[in-house]
Design a protein around this motif. Structure first.
Motif, PDB file in Angstrom:
ATOM      1  N   ARG A   1       0.829  -1.208   0.000  1.00 14.07           N
ATOM      2  CA  ARG A   1       0.000   0.000   0.000  1.00 14.07           C
ATOM      3  C   ARG A   1       0.860   1.252   0.000  1.00 14.07           C
ATOM      4  O   ARG A   1       0.615   2.199  -0.730  1.00 14.07           O
ATOM      5  N   LEU A   2       1.930   1.286   0.823  1.00 15.56           N
ATOM      6  CA  LEU A   2       2.760   2.477   0.911  1.00 15.56           C
ATOM      7  C   LEU A   2       3.558   2.693  -0.366  1.00 15.56           C
ATOM      8  O   LEU A   2       3.756   3.824  -0.809  1.00 15.56           O
ATOM      9  N   THR A   3       4.030   1.592  -0.989  1.00 14.28           N
ATOM     10  CA  THR A   3       4.791   1.745  -2.222  1.00 14.28           C
ATOM     11  C   THR A   3       3.905   2.264  -3.340  1.00 14.28           C
ATOM     12  O   THR A   3       4.309   3.105  -4.146  1.00 14.28           O
ATOM     13  N   PHE A   4       2.648   1.787  -3.409  1.00 13.45           N
ATOM     14  CA  PHE A   4       1.707   2.298  -4.401  1.00 13.45           C
ATOM     15  C   PHE A   4       1.455   3.778  -4.164  1.00 13.45           C
ATOM     16  O   PHE A   4       1.419   4.581  -5.097  1.00 13.45           O
ATOM     17  N   THR A   5       1.319   4.165  -2.897  1.00 13.93           N
ATOM     18  CA  THR A   5       1.139   5.569  -2.545  1.00 13.93           C
ATOM     19  C   THR A   5       2.308   6.401  -3.021  1.00 13.93           C
ATOM     20  O   THR A   5       2.146   7.492  -3.564  1.00 13.93           O
ATOM     21  N   ALA A   6       3.524   5.880  -2.827  1.00 14.98           N
ATOM     22  CA  ALA A   6       4.721   6.625  -3.216  1.00 14.98           C
ATOM     23  C   ALA A   6       4.743   6.898  -4.707  1.00 14.98           C
ATOM     24  O   ALA A   6       5.154   7.966  -5.152  1.00 14.98           O
ATOM     25  N   SER A   7       4.328   5.936  -5.509  1.00 15.82           N
ATOM     26  CA  SER A   7       4.322   6.130  -6.961  1.00 15.82           C
ATOM     27  C   SER A   7       3.374   7.242  -7.359  1.00 15.82           C
ATOM     28  O   SER A   7       3.646   8.005  -8.291  1.00 15.82           O
ATOM     29  N   LEU A   8       2.256   7.364  -6.663  1.00 15.47           N
ATOM     30  CA  LEU A   8       1.319   8.451  -6.951  1.00 15.47           C
ATOM     31  C   LEU A   8       1.917   9.795  -6.574  1.00 15.47           C
ATOM     32  O   LEU A   8       1.818  10.778  -7.305  1.00 15.47           O
TER      33      LEU A   8
ATOM     34  N   GLU B   1       2.257   5.577  10.191  1.00 18.38           N
ATOM     35  CA  GLU B   1       3.479   4.902   9.758  1.00 18.38           C
ATOM     36  C   GLU B   1       4.520   5.923   9.289  1.00 18.38           C
ATOM     37  O   GLU B   1       5.660   5.926   9.740  1.00 18.38           O
ATOM     38  N   THR B   2       4.140   6.772   8.339  1.00 23.72           N
ATOM     39  CA  THR B   2       5.082   7.745   7.794  1.00 23.72           C
ATOM     40  C   THR B   2       5.096   9.038   8.601  1.00 23.72           C
ATOM     41  O   THR B   2       6.108   9.734   8.637  1.00 23.72           O
ATOM     42  N   LYS B   3       3.992   9.373   9.243  1.00 25.83           N
ATOM     43  CA  LYS B   3       3.939  10.593  10.053  1.00 25.83           C
ATOM     44  C   LYS B   3       4.901  10.508  11.232  1.00 25.83           C
ATOM     45  O   LYS B   3       5.650  11.446  11.518  1.00 25.83           O
ATOM     46  N   ASP B   4       4.889   9.379  11.942  1.00 25.63           N
ATOM     47  CA  ASP B   4       5.808   9.216  13.070  1.00 25.63           C
ATOM     48  C   ASP B   4       7.255   9.233  12.592  1.00 25.63           C
ATOM     49  O   ASP B   4       8.141   9.797  13.261  1.00 25.63           O
ATOM     50  N   ALA B   5       7.507   8.624  11.430  1.00 25.56           N
ATOM     51  CA  ALA B   5       8.866   8.636  10.884  1.00 25.56           C
ATOM     52  C   ALA B   5       9.317  10.059  10.584  1.00 25.56           C
ATOM     53  O   ALA B   5      10.488  10.411  10.785  1.00 25.56           O
ATOM     54  N   ALA B   6       8.394  10.899  10.126  1.00 26.77           N
ATOM     55  CA  ALA B   6       8.737  12.286   9.803  1.00 26.77           C
ATOM     56  C   ALA B   6       9.155  13.063  11.050  1.00 26.77           C
ATOM     57  O   ALA B   6      10.162  13.765  11.047  1.00 26.77           O
TER      58      ALA B   6
ATOM     59  N   SER C   1      16.198  17.491   7.130  1.00 26.46           N
ATOM     60  CA  SER C   1      16.631  16.337   7.920  1.00 26.46           C
ATOM     61  C   SER C   1      16.107  15.073   7.249  1.00 26.46           C
ATOM     62  O   SER C   1      14.965  15.034   6.800  1.00 26.46           O
ATOM     63  N   LYS C   2      16.944  14.033   7.224  1.00 28.17           N
ATOM     64  CA  LYS C   2      16.576  12.788   6.564  1.00 28.17           C
ATOM     65  C   LYS C   2      16.822  11.593   7.479  1.00 28.17           C
ATOM     66  O   LYS C   2      17.713  11.628   8.321  1.00 28.17           O
ATOM     67  N   ARG C   3      16.005  10.556   7.261  1.00 29.87           N
ATOM     68  CA  ARG C   3      16.153   9.344   8.073  1.00 29.87           C
ATOM     69  C   ARG C   3      15.695   8.141   7.263  1.00 29.87           C
ATOM     70  O   ARG C   3      14.648   8.173   6.617  1.00 29.87           O
ATOM     71  N   ASP C   4      16.492   7.084   7.293  1.00 27.16           N
ATOM     72  CA  ASP C   4      16.123   5.842   6.632  1.00 27.16           C
ATOM     73  C   ASP C   4      15.041   5.157   7.459  1.00 27.16           C
ATOM     74  O   ASP C   4      15.248   4.855   8.640  1.00 27.16           O
ATOM     75  N   SER C   5      13.884   4.921   6.858  1.00 25.76           N
ATOM     76  CA  SER C   5      12.728   4.393   7.595  1.00 25.76           C
ATOM     77  C   SER C   5      12.242   3.089   6.967  1.00 25.76           C
ATOM     78  O   SER C   5      12.275   2.921   5.752  1.00 25.76           O
ATOM     79  N   HIS C   6      11.775   2.175   7.819  1.00 23.75           N
ATOM     80  CA  HIS C   6      11.278   0.878   7.369  1.00 23.75           C
ATOM     81  C   HIS C   6       9.931   0.593   8.014  1.00 23.75           C
ATOM     82  O   HIS C   6       9.694   0.934   9.174  1.00 23.75           O
ATOM     83  N   PHE C   7       9.052  -0.042   7.263  1.00 23.18           N
ATOM     84  CA  PHE C   7       7.794  -0.543   7.817  1.00 23.18           C
ATOM     85  C   PHE C   7       7.370  -1.732   6.962  1.00 23.18           C
ATOM     86  O   PHE C   7       7.025  -1.554   5.794  1.00 23.18           O
ATOM     87  N   GLY C   8       7.430  -2.931   7.540  1.00 16.75           N
ATOM     88  CA  GLY C   8       7.111  -4.118   6.767  1.00 16.75           C
ATOM     89  C   GLY C   8       8.064  -4.243   5.597  1.00 16.75           C
ATOM     90  O   GLY C   8       9.284  -4.186   5.756  1.00 16.75           O
ATOM     91  N   GLU C   9       7.539  -4.393   4.388  1.00 22.35           N
ATOM     92  CA  GLU C   9       8.376  -4.515   3.200  1.00 22.35           C
ATOM     93  C   GLU C   9       8.743  -3.166   2.605  1.00 22.35           C
ATOM     94  O   GLU C   9       9.495  -3.103   1.623  1.00 22.35           O
ATOM     95  N   ASP C  10       8.236  -2.097   3.149  1.00 18.36           N
ATOM     96  CA  ASP C  10       8.488  -0.760   2.606  1.00 18.36           C
ATOM     97  C   ASP C  10       9.784  -0.181   3.146  1.00 18.36           C
ATOM     98  O   ASP C  10      10.124  -0.336   4.323  1.00 18.36           O
TER      99      ASP C  10
END
Length: 236
Positions: free
Chosen positions: A3-10, A40-45, A126-135
């Motif tokens: 789901r997150l990877t599909f979101t990223a492509s959009l 998922e991505t908000k906390d990473a931000a 600021s940047k950070r390498d983030s992981h969640f499941g397969e994303d």
């Protein structure tokens, strides 16, 4: 594709265009939602910015914090942070976006970085390498430099008027379709009390009845305009 990877492509398809702008959507107010998936991505931000997710933060008595997330199919995404300590109210606008990759963080696309730098006046990214499941993604965030002096006390009052009242943890909505990743999400923390509400935005040709979502959307959008760079006029 997750789901997150599909979101990223959009997101990449929209933001990489030379005419990319924040999209305007009709908004439906669907009431409160409490779903870890939307963070998922908000906390990473926020972690990338050196902060702690508001759901895990404890504030001293007399202090409170409100975070308003505005997520659309365009980049950057917006995060407004308002802090109140007694009668003092301060705020700031953060710009954030995600750059997905398959195996190597160095391969993450930087076109959104360049788009943000060209279009907005913001501080260091600021940047950070983030992981969640397969994303896998690089979480990027910077603080916008706003023109003028926003009236944060009035802004907070407007948020209070249009967001649901804080009453502790909020039960999940019955209909969880994954679309809650888009729209307005409001987090509230006062001492040990935490609440979150989501106001759904949908791609629609016909606007729904006015509600909380459209008002909050306009407020954050107008604030973001104050961070945009002036267009460069070619000299004759």
């Amino acid at each position: 594709m997750s789901r997150l990877t599909f979101t990223a492509s959009l997101l990449l398809a929209v933001s990489s265009s030379s005419h990319a702008q924040q999209a305007t959507f009709a908004a439906n107010d669907t009431g409160p939602v409490s779903d870890a998936a939307i963070f998922e991505t908000k906390d990473a931000a926020v972690v990338s910015a050196g902060m702690i997710p508001l759901s895990k933060t404890q504030l001293p008595k007399g202090q409170r914090e409100v975070r308003i997330w505005y997520s659309t199919f365009g980049n950057p995404q917006y995060l407004v942070i308002i802090r109140q300590n007694g009668t003092n109210v301060s705020g700031r606008l953060m710009l954030w976006w995600d750059q997905y990759y398959e195996s190597n963080p160095a391969s993450a696309d930087v076109r959104v970085d360049n788009f943000v730098k060209r279009g907005y006046d913001c501080g260091p990214i600021s940047k950070r390498d983030s992981h969640f499941g397969e994303d896998r993604w690089i979480s990027s965030i910077c603080e916008a430099k706003l023109k003028g002096n926003p009236d944060w006390k009035s802004f907070l009052s407007e948020v209070e008027a249009h967001a649901l009242s804080q009453s502790g943890d909020v039960a999940p909505a019955d209909d969880q379709t994954g679309d809650e990743n888009w729209g307005i999400t409001v987090e509230r923390r006062s001492g040990s009390i935490y609440g979150v509400s989501h106001y759904h935005t949908a791609l629609s040709l016909t606007a729904p009845e006015p509600g909380r979502g459209p008002k909050l959307q306009d407020m954050v959008g107008n604030l973001a305009v104050a961070a945009k760079r002036e267009p460069v006029v070619a000299q004759k």
